[in-house]
Design a protein around this motif. Sequence first.
Motif, PDB file in Angstrom:
ATOM      1  N   VAL A 171       0.830  -1.212   0.000  1.00  0.00           N
ATOM      2  CA  VAL A 171       0.000   0.000   0.000  1.00  0.00           C
ATOM      3  C   VAL A 171       0.862   1.259   0.000  1.00  0.00           C
ATOM      4  O   VAL A 171       0.608   2.203  -0.754  1.00  0.00           O
ATOM      5  N   LEU A 172       1.877   1.295   0.849  1.00  0.00           N
ATOM      6  CA  LEU A 172       2.812   2.422   0.901  1.00  0.00           C
ATOM      7  C   LEU A 172       4.219   1.876   0.648  1.00  0.00           C
ATOM      8  O   LEU A 172       5.002   1.689   1.591  1.00  0.00           O
ATOM      9  N   PRO A 173       4.552   1.596  -0.597  1.00  0.00           N
ATOM     10  CA  PRO A 173       5.779   0.850  -0.884  1.00  0.00           C
ATOM     11  C   PRO A 173       7.056   1.505  -0.370  1.00  0.00           C
ATOM     12  O   PRO A 173       7.876   0.831   0.256  1.00  0.00           O
ATOM     13  N   LEU A 174       7.251   2.771  -0.607  1.00  0.00           N
ATOM     14  CA  LEU A 174       8.501   3.404  -0.201  1.00  0.00           C
ATOM     15  C   LEU A 174       8.650   3.391   1.313  1.00  0.00           C
ATOM     16  O   LEU A 174       9.692   3.006   1.842  1.00  0.00           O
ATOM     17  N   LEU A 175       7.609   3.768   2.015  1.00  0.00           N
ATOM     18  CA  LEU A 175       7.642   3.777   3.477  1.00  0.00           C
ATOM     19  C   LEU A 175       7.744   2.352   4.026  1.00  0.00           C
ATOM     20  O   LEU A 175       8.515   2.085   4.954  1.00  0.00           O
ATOM     21  N   GLY A 176       6.986   1.420   3.453  1.00  0.00           N
ATOM     22  CA  GLY A 176       7.011   0.039   3.923  1.00  0.00           C
ATOM     23  C   GLY A 176       8.372  -0.600   3.751  1.00  0.00           C
ATOM     24  O   GLY A 176       8.878  -1.255   4.663  1.00  0.00           O
ATOM     25  N   VAL A 177       8.989  -0.409   2.585  1.00  0.00           N
ATOM     26  CA  VAL A 177      10.316  -0.972   2.339  1.00  0.00           C
ATOM     27  C   VAL A 177      11.338  -0.338   3.270  1.00  0.00           C
ATOM     28  O   VAL A 177      12.168  -1.027   3.862  1.00  0.00           O
ATOM     29  N   LEU A 178      11.282   0.964   3.412  1.00  0.00           N
ATOM     30  CA  LEU A 178      12.233   1.661   4.272  1.00  0.00           C
ATOM     31  C   LEU A 178      12.103   1.204   5.727  1.00  0.00           C
ATOM     32  O   LEU A 178      13.105   0.895   6.385  1.00  0.00           O
ATOM     33  N   LEU A 179      10.884   1.118   6.238  1.00  0.00           N
ATOM     34  CA  LEU A 179      10.678   0.681   7.621  1.00  0.00           C
ATOM     35  C   LEU A 179      11.094  -0.775   7.823  1.00  0.00           C
ATOM     36  O   LEU A 179      11.674  -1.118   8.856  1.00  0.00           O
ATOM     37  N   TYR A 180      10.811  -1.623   6.830  1.00  0.00           N
ATOM     38  CA  TYR A 180      11.186  -3.030   6.978  1.00  0.00           C
ATOM     39  C   TYR A 180      12.699  -3.191   6.997  1.00  0.00           C
ATOM     40  O   TYR A 180      13.242  -3.942   7.805  1.00  0.00           O
ATOM     41  N   VAL A 181      13.388  -2.477   6.125  1.00  0.00           N
ATOM     42  CA  VAL A 181      14.851  -2.577   6.093  1.00  0.00           C
ATOM     43  C   VAL A 181      15.454  -2.031   7.385  1.00  0.00           C
ATOM     44  O   VAL A 181      16.408  -2.607   7.921  1.00  0.00           O
ATOM     45  N   ILE A 182      14.897  -0.952   7.919  1.00  0.00           N
ATOM     46  CA  ILE A 182      15.406  -0.392   9.167  1.00  0.00           C
ATOM     47  C   ILE A 182      15.163  -1.352  10.330  1.00  0.00           C
ATOM     48  O   ILE A 182      16.064  -1.611  11.136  1.00  0.00           O
ATOM     49  N   SER A 183      13.968  -1.918  10.415  1.00  0.00           N
ATOM     50  CA  SER A 183      13.635  -2.751  11.579  1.00  0.00           C
ATOM     51  C   SER A 183      14.120  -4.194  11.458  1.00  0.00           C
ATOM     52  O   SER A 183      14.407  -4.830  12.468  1.00  0.00           O
ATOM     53  N   GLN A 184      14.235  -4.718  10.253  1.00  0.00           N
ATOM     54  CA  GLN A 184      14.585  -6.129  10.083  1.00  0.00           C
ATOM     55  C   GLN A 184      15.867  -6.324   9.277  1.00  0.00           C
ATOM     56  O   GLN A 184      16.158  -7.440   8.840  1.00  0.00           O
ATOM     57  N   GLY A 185      16.642  -5.276   9.072  1.00  0.00           N
ATOM     58  CA  GLY A 185      17.806  -5.338   8.191  1.00  0.00           C
ATOM     59  C   GLY A 185      18.841  -6.367   8.583  1.00  0.00           C
ATOM     60  O   GLY A 185      19.311  -7.140   7.754  1.00  0.00           O
ATOM     61  N   SER A 186      19.206  -6.419   9.861  1.00  0.00           N
ATOM     62  CA  SER A 186      20.229  -7.386  10.275  1.00  0.00           C
ATOM     63  C   SER A 186      19.705  -8.808  10.174  1.00  0.00           C
ATOM     64  O   SER A 186      20.445  -9.724   9.801  1.00  0.00           O
ATOM     65  N   GLY A 187      18.457  -8.999  10.479  1.00  0.00           N
ATOM     66  CA  GLY A 187      17.861 -10.327  10.357  1.00  0.00           C
ATOM     67  C   GLY A 187      17.773 -10.788   8.919  1.00  0.00           C
ATOM     68  O   GLY A 187      17.870 -11.978   8.631  1.00  0.00           O
ATOM     69  N   MET A 188      17.588  -9.842   7.990  1.00  0.00           N
ATOM     70  CA  MET A 188      17.523 -10.200   6.574  1.00  0.00           C
ATOM     71  C   MET A 188      18.836 -10.842   6.140  1.00  0.00           C
ATOM     72  O   MET A 188      18.833 -11.862   5.447  1.00  0.00           O
ATOM     73  N   GLY A 189      19.939 -10.264   6.539  1.00  0.00           N
ATOM     74  CA  GLY A 189      21.238 -10.809   6.176  1.00  0.00           C
ATOM     75  C   GLY A 189      21.459 -12.177   6.779  1.00  0.00           C
ATOM     76  O   GLY A 189      21.946 -13.092   6.109  1.00  0.00           O
ATOM     77  N   ASN A 190      21.078 -12.341   8.040  1.00  0.00           N
ATOM     78  CA  ASN A 190      21.249 -13.637   8.709  1.00  0.00           C
ATOM     79  C   ASN A 190      20.394 -14.719   8.055  1.00  0.00           C
ATOM     80  O   ASN A 190      20.843 -15.850   7.870  1.00  0.00           O
ATOM     81  N   ARG A 191      19.148 -14.375   7.713  1.00  0.00           N
ATOM     82  CA  ARG A 191      18.274 -15.357   7.064  1.00  0.00           C
ATOM     83  C   ARG A 191      18.777 -15.703   5.671  1.00  0.00           C
ATOM     84  O   ARG A 191      18.686 -16.849   5.237  1.00  0.00           O
TER      85      ARG A 191
END
Length: 125
Positions: A53-73
Motif C-alpha cells: 500500500v505504501l511501498p517506499l515507506l514500507g520498504v524503508l521501515l522493513y529494512v530499518i527494523s529487520q535489516g540485520s535479520g535479513m542478512g542472517n536469514r
Amino acid sequence: MDDYPMFDVFLTMLMFFLWVIWFAIVIHIVVDIFRNEDLNGVRKALWLLLVFVLPLLGVLLYVISQGSGMGNRNVATRMSAFGNHPVGSSSVASAGELERLAELHRSGALTEAEYARAKHHALPM
C-alpha cells in the motif's frame, strides 16, 4: 533522432533500470517476510500490506527494523542450500567426512545403502 535527444535516452534507460532494481528489492523483501520465523501470520500480513500500500515507506521501515535479520536469514538459506557447508569450503572437510564414513561402513555401523547416501551428501557438488 532530434525529437529524442541522447540525454533523454540516458534518462529513460536510468529510470528503467531504477524500476528493475526497485522491483528486485520489493521481491527480496516479500520473500524475506515469508521467510522470517520471528513474525507471526498477522504481523506478516501487516508488513505485506504496508509494503504494497505504501511501498517506499514500507520498504524503508522493513529494512530499518529487520535489516540485520535479513542478512542472517539470507546466509542461513544459502548455507542450507549447500548442505550446511559454507560456500567455498575446502575439500579437506569432505575428505575427513568420507574417511569417517568409510570407517563406519567397514565396522558394520552403516549398511551399503546408508553409506552410499551419506557419501553422496558428503561429496561437494
